[in-house]
Design an enzyme around this catalytic site. Sequence first.
Site, PDB file in Angstrom:
ATOM      1  NE  ARG A   1      22.097  31.581  56.697  1.00 53.27           N
ATOM      2  CZ  ARG A   1      20.970  30.954  57.098  1.00 53.27           C
ATOM      3  NH1 ARG A   1      20.313  30.186  56.270  1.00 53.27           N
ATOM      4  NH2 ARG A   1      20.521  31.092  58.337  1.00 53.27           N
TER       5      ARG A   1
ATOM      6  CE1 TYR B   1      41.338  25.756  39.433  1.00 55.32           C
ATOM      7  CE2 TYR B   1      39.438  25.031  40.700  1.00 55.32           C
ATOM      8  CZ  TYR B   1      40.608  25.758  40.604  1.00 55.32           C
ATOM      9  OH  TYR B   1      41.018  26.483  41.677  1.00 55.32           O
TER      10      TYR B   1
ATOM     11  CG  ASP C   1      34.402  25.628  35.175  1.00 59.80           C
ATOM     12  OD1 ASP C   1      34.329  26.814  34.791  1.00 59.80           O
ATOM     13  OD2 ASP C   1      35.134  25.255  36.113  1.00 59.80           O
TER      14      ASP C   1
ATOM     15  CE  LYS D   1      40.087  31.776  39.079  1.00 65.60           C
ATOM     16  NZ  LYS D   1      39.815  30.398  38.748  1.00 65.60           N
TER      17      LYS D   1
HETATM   18  C1  PLP Z   1      39.446  29.223  39.500  1.00 68.06           C
HETATM   19  C2  PLP Z   1      38.573  28.215  38.865  1.00 68.06           C
HETATM   20  C3  PLP Z   1      37.577  27.551  39.593  1.00 68.06           C
HETATM   21  C4  PLP Z   1      37.383  27.759  41.085  1.00 68.06           C
HETATM   22  O1  PLP Z   1      36.961  29.042  41.365  1.00 68.06           O
HETATM   23  P1  PLP Z   1      37.290  29.810  42.758  1.00 68.06           P
HETATM   24  O2  PLP Z   1      36.640  31.122  42.570  1.00 68.06           O
HETATM   25  O3  PLP Z   1      38.785  29.876  42.876  1.00 68.06           O
HETATM   26  O4  PLP Z   1      36.705  29.000  43.858  1.00 68.06           O
HETATM   27  C5  PLP Z   1      36.773  26.658  38.916  1.00 68.06           C
HETATM   28  N1  PLP Z   1      36.947  26.406  37.603  1.00 68.06           N
HETATM   29  C6  PLP Z   1      37.897  27.012  36.874  1.00 68.06           C
HETATM   30  C7  PLP Z   1      38.037  26.699  35.416  1.00 68.06           C
HETATM   31  C8  PLP Z   1      38.752  27.932  37.469  1.00 68.06           C
HETATM   32  O5  PLP Z   1      39.720  28.521  36.753  1.00 68.06           O
END
Ligand code: PLP
Length: 382
Positions: free
Chosen positions: A47, A99, A171, A196
């Site tokens: 962890r 998001y 982000d 992604k």
């Molecule tokens: C998908 C996404 C998230 C969240 O990520 P997860 O891996 O699904 O928890 C946050 N910000 C953006 C821009 C995203 O496309």
Amino acid sequence: MNKATKMVHAGLEPDPVFGALSVPIYQAATFEQETVGHPVGKWAYGRGGNPTRHALEVALAEIELGRYGYAFASGMAAIDAVCAILTQGDRMICTHAVYGGAYEYFRTILPGRGVSVEFADCTSLDELDASLQQGARLLWIETPSNPALTILDMDAICQIAHRHGVLVAADNTFATPYLQNPLSFGVDIVMHSCTKYLGGHSDVIAGCVVVNDRALSQTIFHHQAVTGNVAGPFDSWLVLRGIRTLKVRMQAHCQNAMQIAQKLVGHPKIERVLYPGLPDHPGHELAARQMQDGFGGMLSIVIKGAEAEARRFAESTELFTLAVSLGGVESLIGYPPASSHRPMNPEARLAAGAPPNLVRLSVGIEDADDLLEDIIHALEAV
Ligand SMILES: *Cc1c(COP(=O)(O)O)cnc(C)c1O
């Protein structure tokens, strides 16, 4: 060293036992100690740290041009870790164009911890300045934004925020570290959904945070180790492998998306094509300045008509698979009110730049002509 070279080599140290080029998946919960409190290697318990995750964290920091990287179980877990810097009585400002999952987290989780959250139009520097005047601990931005591809001026925003003593978190999921490095524009904290583009193959859920400041890194590391929302060894390995090809994948995504966007402009069934690479996009100049080598693989289409037409279009493609998520090698199509932006009400979605007739495309690395043909054919069904 050039970033493209780093992506291939970052985090790679020859395996000390067999010299394996690929970082081994250390599927281990615990590590032997020679004497009490003195593990054989660097790690004591999975962890707190794991060699495979560590290799990924080193790589993430390197390609985001930061000093400290942390890998989490998901993008949302990474957002949760960033918010560990907020304590009772703090105020946070978030861009409207955010998001949906982040929006849901900020609105439903943070108030319970005594943190107040307000939303602002960060494309208006005056509005942002006014809302930061009342003081805040954190400003959350996203550029390009999901799903409207809104572009924010990171340099100008960070100057304003820092003048008010406010930290800025960005982000960077849509742009990826290949196209854009927010830390170099003054951003304090970078976050990604590695699910992604970093993973890139729609086969892993993971997230990350990268920072330069040591005190911030300690808060985030403490939260990661104590809450345990860590990326597992195999998931870390998948993201690390994804990073190796990020450059060539992003080049293909950008090229395809640009070509498709240009060819869809003026289509009789389309009201607007939202893509930062198009000269008429309101953030085009800014995007050209902030994003090196391309405008990304995401584009949104505002269909002539209403929700029904948008849904019909989203359900009519064949190559573009109707699915939640983005950033994989295969093309996906999504209807944000039913997926990424489901937690928002219609007003919040409009403020985020997503009207009910908007459909989002994650343009994959297939042949651009095949993808375009699929879109044109699906538009006939609308
Ligand atoms: C998908 C996404 C998230 C969240 O990520 P997860 O891996 O699904 O928890 C946050 N910000 C953006 C821009 C995203 O496309």
